[in-house]
Design a protein around this motif. Structure first.
Motif, PDB file in Angstrom:
ATOM      1  N   ALA A  82       7.422 -12.632   3.310  1.00 53.67           N
ATOM      2  CA  ALA A  82       8.346 -12.232   2.528  1.00 53.67           C
ATOM      3  C   ALA A  82       8.507 -13.361   1.099  1.00 53.67           C
ATOM      4  N   MET A  83       8.037 -14.524   1.222  1.00 52.78           N
ATOM      5  CA  MET A  83       8.172 -15.246   0.090  1.00 52.78           C
ATOM      6  C   MET A  83       6.943 -14.882  -0.726  1.00 52.78           C
ATOM      7  N   ILE A  84       5.946 -14.563  -0.377  1.00 50.03           N
ATOM      8  CA  ILE A  84       4.684 -14.632  -1.098  1.00 50.03           C
ATOM      9  C   ILE A  84       5.225 -12.945  -1.839  1.00 50.03           C
ATOM     10  N   ARG A  85       5.421 -12.125  -0.948  1.00 50.02           N
ATOM     11  CA  ARG A  85       5.565 -10.807  -1.599  1.00 50.02           C
ATOM     12  C   ARG A  85       6.541 -10.941  -2.775  1.00 50.02           C
ATOM     13  N   GLY A 140      -4.725  -9.811  -5.292  1.00 48.20           N
ATOM     14  CA  GLY A 140      -5.835 -10.084  -4.484  1.00 48.20           C
ATOM     15  C   GLY A 140      -5.507 -11.800  -4.050  1.00 48.20           C
ATOM     16  N   GLU A 141      -5.047 -12.422  -5.112  1.00 44.99           N
ATOM     17  CA  GLU A 141      -4.818 -13.952  -5.012  1.00 44.99           C
ATOM     18  C   GLU A 141      -3.772 -13.994  -3.838  1.00 44.99           C
ATOM     19  N   CYS A 142      -2.587 -13.537  -4.074  1.00 51.62           N
ATOM     20  CA  CYS A 142      -1.605 -13.498  -3.055  1.00 51.62           C
ATOM     21  C   CYS A 142      -1.900 -12.796  -1.831  1.00 51.62           C
ATOM     22  N   GLN A 143      -2.782 -11.936  -1.597  1.00 54.78           N
ATOM     23  CA  GLN A 143      -3.050 -11.618  -0.370  1.00 54.78           C
ATOM     24  C   GLN A 143      -3.834 -12.598   0.574  1.00 54.78           C
ATOM     25  N   LYS A 144      -4.910 -13.275  -0.386  1.00 53.36           N
ATOM     26  CA  LYS A 144      -5.400 -14.323   0.170  1.00 53.36           C
ATOM     27  C   LYS A 144      -4.631 -15.312   0.855  1.00 53.36           C
ATOM     28  N   LEU A 145      -3.685 -16.019   0.027  1.00 57.72           N
ATOM     29  CA  LEU A 145      -2.845 -16.938   0.096  1.00 57.72           C
ATOM     30  C   LEU A 145      -1.979 -16.379   1.545  1.00 57.72           C
ATOM     31  N   GLU A 146      -1.634 -15.273   1.648  1.00 55.73           N
ATOM     32  CA  GLU A 146      -0.847 -14.779   2.735  1.00 55.73           C
ATOM     33  C   GLU A 146      -1.621 -14.915   4.029  1.00 55.73           C
TER      34      GLU A 146
END
Length: 109
Positions: A15-18, A33-39
């Protein structure tokens, strides 16, 4: 019980990353893409935590398992979404605060 907490912790970090991706990268429906990798990385770290049943929240852990660059990224996400989480996801925020201040103690190496 611990599996329920781990699932909730993964939901909270997602939820935080989204929320971060929506406000900082302007992605409405899907993560960049960057946030997907971090999640994915954050979920993997939670799944493979060395403390398993006695797992503290990551912020209280003295043996952080995040790589330095990923730790910097997740801290930035948390810093930028802290206040928004209270309004966007009040239950997740409340459970996270409960976990932070209740039985989960700081674990030393």
């Amino acid at each position: 019980m611990i599996q329920q907490r781990i699932t909730r912790e993964k939901r909270t970090v997602s939820a935080m990353i989204r929320l971060y991706c929506r406000t900082q990268h302007r992605h409405k429906r899907e993560l960049c893409g960057e946030c997907q990798k971090l999640e994915h990385y954050a979920h993997m770290r939670v799944d493979h935590c060395r403390y398993e049943s006695s797992k503290p929240i990551c912020g209280k852990c003295t043996a952080p398992c995040y790589a330095p660059e990923k730790r910097r990224q997740i801290r930035q996400v948390m810093r930028r979404t802290r206040l928004r989480m209270v309004f966007a996801h009040p239950l997740l925020t409340a459970f996270h605060l409960k976990d932070a201040f209740s039985g989960s103690k700081t674990i030393k190496k």
